[in-house]
Scaffold this motif. Structure first.
Motif, mmCIF file in Angstrom:
data_model
loop_
_atom_site.group_PDB
_atom_site.id
_atom_site.type_symbol
_atom_site.label_atom_id
_atom_site.label_comp_id
_atom_site.label_asym_id
_atom_site.label_seq_id
_atom_site.Cartn_x
_atom_site.Cartn_y
_atom_site.Cartn_z
ATOM 1 N N MET A 40 -98.003 -45.252 110.875
ATOM 2 C CA MET A 40 -97.487 -46.232 110.171
ATOM 3 C C MET A 40 -95.806 -46.501 110.631
ATOM 4 N N GLN A 41 -95.467 -47.829 111.146
ATOM 5 C CA GLN A 41 -94.030 -48.048 111.369
ATOM 6 C C GLN A 41 -93.264 -48.082 109.875
ATOM 7 N N ILE A 42 -91.833 -47.768 110.247
ATOM 8 C CA ILE A 42 -91.085 -47.818 109.219
ATOM 9 C C ILE A 42 -89.928 -49.102 109.622
ATOM 10 N N TRP A 43 -90.082 -50.278 109.031
ATOM 11 C CA TRP A 43 -89.208 -51.305 109.153
ATOM 12 C C TRP A 43 -88.045 -51.451 108.443
ATOM 13 N N PRO A 44 -86.780 -50.756 108.614
ATOM 14 C CA PRO A 44 -85.640 -51.014 107.686
ATOM 15 C C PRO A 44 -85.269 -52.623 107.736
ATOM 16 N N ALA A 45 -85.059 -53.003 106.477
ATOM 17 C CA ALA A 45 -84.583 -54.362 106.082
ATOM 18 C C ALA A 45 -83.226 -54.707 106.499
ATOM 19 N N ILE A 46 -82.907 -55.705 107.092
ATOM 20 C CA ILE A 46 -81.526 -56.570 106.913
ATOM 21 C C ILE A 46 -81.739 -57.973 106.637
ATOM 22 N N ASP A 47 -81.385 -58.075 105.140
ATOM 23 C CA ASP A 47 -81.438 -59.500 104.874
ATOM 24 C C ASP A 47 -80.017 -60.145 104.868
ATOM 25 N N LEU A 48 -80.128 -61.253 105.398
ATOM 26 C CA LEU A 48 -78.658 -62.067 105.876
ATOM 27 C C LEU A 48 -78.566 -62.928 104.753
ATOM 28 N N ARG A 49 -77.267 -63.259 104.377
ATOM 29 C CA ARG A 49 -76.902 -64.323 103.663
ATOM 30 C C ARG A 49 -75.431 -64.794 103.970
ATOM 31 N N GLY A 50 -74.965 -65.714 104.267
ATOM 32 C CA GLY A 50 -73.597 -65.942 104.537
ATOM 33 C C GLY A 50 -72.910 -64.952 105.551
ATOM 34 N N GLY A 51 -73.904 -64.651 106.509
ATOM 35 C CA GLY A 51 -73.197 -63.624 107.490
ATOM 36 C C GLY A 51 -73.277 -62.214 107.074
ATOM 37 N N LYS A 52 -73.555 -61.975 105.800
ATOM 38 C CA LYS A 52 -73.464 -60.529 104.988
ATOM 39 C C LYS A 52 -74.925 -59.893 104.826
ATOM 40 N N CYS A 53 -74.785 -58.534 104.750
ATOM 41 C CA CYS A 53 -76.274 -57.891 104.352
ATOM 42 C C CYS A 53 -76.115 -57.924 103.048
ATOM 43 N N VAL A 54 -77.196 -58.338 102.580
ATOM 44 C CA VAL A 54 -77.468 -58.442 100.969
ATOM 45 C C VAL A 54 -78.989 -58.087 100.612
ATOM 46 N N ARG A 55 -79.136 -57.795 99.218
ATOM 47 C CA ARG A 55 -80.328 -57.420 98.901
ATOM 48 C C ARG A 55 -80.519 -58.515 97.666
ATOM 49 N N LEU A 56 -81.752 -59.069 97.493
ATOM 50 C CA LEU A 56 -81.976 -59.736 96.044
ATOM 51 C C LEU A 56 -82.771 -58.958 95.243
ATOM 52 N N GLN A 57 -82.851 -59.430 94.108
ATOM 53 C CA GLN A 57 -84.241 -58.746 93.511
ATOM 54 C C GLN A 57 -85.117 -59.814 92.955
ATOM 55 N N GLN A 58 -86.161 -59.463 93.223
ATOM 56 C CA GLN A 58 -87.375 -60.290 93.314
ATOM 57 C C GLN A 58 -87.072 -61.783 93.849
ATOM 58 N N GLY A 59 -86.409 -61.647 94.813
ATOM 59 C CA GLY A 59 -86.231 -62.972 95.487
ATOM 60 C C GLY A 59 -85.207 -63.928 94.803
ATOM 61 N N ASP A 60 -84.502 -63.631 94.040
ATOM 62 C CA ASP A 60 -83.807 -64.449 93.070
ATOM 63 C C ASP A 60 -82.383 -64.528 93.672
ATOM 64 N N TYR A 61 -82.050 -65.544 93.971
ATOM 65 C CA TYR A 61 -80.559 -65.631 94.872
ATOM 66 C C TYR A 61 -79.436 -65.557 93.907
ATOM 67 N N ASN A 62 -79.648 -65.707 92.521
ATOM 68 C CA ASN A 62 -78.699 -65.234 91.616
ATOM 69 C C ASN A 62 -78.427 -63.906 91.043
ATOM 70 N N ARG A 63 -79.511 -63.084 91.969
ATOM 71 C CA ARG A 63 -79.347 -61.702 91.468
ATOM 72 C C ARG A 63 -79.189 -60.876 92.847
ATOM 73 N N GLU A 64 -77.901 -60.838 93.298
ATOM 74 C CA GLU A 64 -77.467 -60.644 94.705
ATOM 75 C C GLU A 64 -76.747 -59.552 95.029
ATOM 76 N N THR A 65 -76.787 -58.366 95.551
ATOM 77 C CA THR A 65 -76.060 -57.337 95.872
ATOM 78 C C THR A 65 -75.583 -57.470 97.487
ATOM 79 N N VAL A 66 -74.161 -57.463 97.556
ATOM 80 C CA VAL A 66 -73.790 -57.487 99.024
ATOM 81 C C VAL A 66 -73.606 -55.833 99.332
ATOM 82 N N PHE A 67 -74.241 -55.592 100.425
ATOM 83 C CA PHE A 67 -74.154 -54.071 101.048
ATOM 84 C C PHE A 67 -73.295 -53.942 102.306
ATOM 85 N N GLY A 68 -73.021 -55.047 102.757
ATOM 86 C CA GLY A 68 -72.028 -54.849 104.062
ATOM 87 C C GLY A 68 -71.811 -56.215 104.719
#
Length: 241
Positions: free
Chosen positions: A1-29
């Motif tokens: 089984m392959q492991i695919w680390p996720a890089i979610d991009l928003r405004g050129g930064k690495c972020v994560r959303l909770q349940q796909g909610d654009y108002n619940r964003e954490t910037v990680f880099g």
């Protein structure tokens, strides 16, 4: 089984959303290419990129960050979000993307999706994001009336690379994946299935591997340091011994 680390991009930064909610964003880099290199250094053999702006706006929006990631690493990368026309497909493949994930347009324009799959065999993955078992579209802002499994089965005759199956309820919540739903999808179609949403611990990885999933996308748990890529890879291998 392959492991695919996720890089979610928003405004050129690495972020994560909770349940796909654009108002619940954490910037990680601020440097996605550096993040890609970090996951590679930990043993990543592939990367899952998402253009969140693109998913919402209907066109790829983080091209600079995407190009920098592809320059920084020498492993297969897939990208989803905002891929709605053939010109974009061709441009991204020419840029070096191994494969592309198409979701919304596979729901709204099935004839176009079928044509693209035949034109680019093995280069397109079907992205299915499900809310309560129904396919969601447009950056998860809309929910269709088609079940996720019915959508996947509709395209079984095509040369699709994989199904990327995301359970929105668990995505970004650090509460474990919906293993039952992932296993049901895997049992219902012939394509490789990559599980996404809620993968938090090595036990989660092991459960998905045991359930027969072909891969798992891992996001927030890596960014918060609760699991390393190498530990996830090892858990997947150990579960299949």
């Amino acid at each position: 089984m392959q492991i695919w680390p996720a890089i979610d991009l928003r405004g050129g930064k690495c972020v994560r959303l909770q349940q796909g909610d654009y108002n619940r964003e954490t910037v990680f880099g601020d440097d996605p290419a550096e993040m890609a290199q970090r996951w590679t250094d930990q043993g990543a053999e592939c990367l899952h990129l998402v253009d969140l702006d693109g998913a919402k706006e209907g066109q790829v929006s983080n091209r600079t960050a995407i190009a920098e990631i592809l320059k920084a690493v020498n492993i297969p990368c897939e990208l989803g979000g905002g891929i709605r026309d053939e010109e974009t497909i061709q441009t991204l493949l020419d840029l070096g993307m191994a494969r592309l994930v198409i979701g919304s347009k596979a729901v709204s324009q099935p004839e176009w999706f079928e044509e693209m799959c035949l034109r680019y065999p093995g280069k397109l993955a079907l992205g299915i994001d499900a809310r309560d078992g129904l396919a969601a579209t447009d950056g998860w802002l809309e929910t269709s009336n088609m079940s996720a499994i019915a959508l996947a089965q509709k395209y079984e005759h095509l040369p699709i690379a994989a199904v990327i199956y995301t359970d929105i309820a668990t995505d970004g919540m650090m509460a474990g994946p919906n293993v039952a739903a992932m296993a049901e999808m895997k049992a219902s179609i012939r394509f490789p299935v990559i599980a996404s949403g809620g993968v938090t611990t090595v036990d989660d990885v092991a459960q998905l591997a045991t359930a027969g999933l072909d891969g798992a996308i891992v996001g927030r748990t890596l960014y918060e340091g609760k699991m390393t890529v190498s530990a996830a890879v090892e858990a997947a291998r150990a579960a299949l011994l």
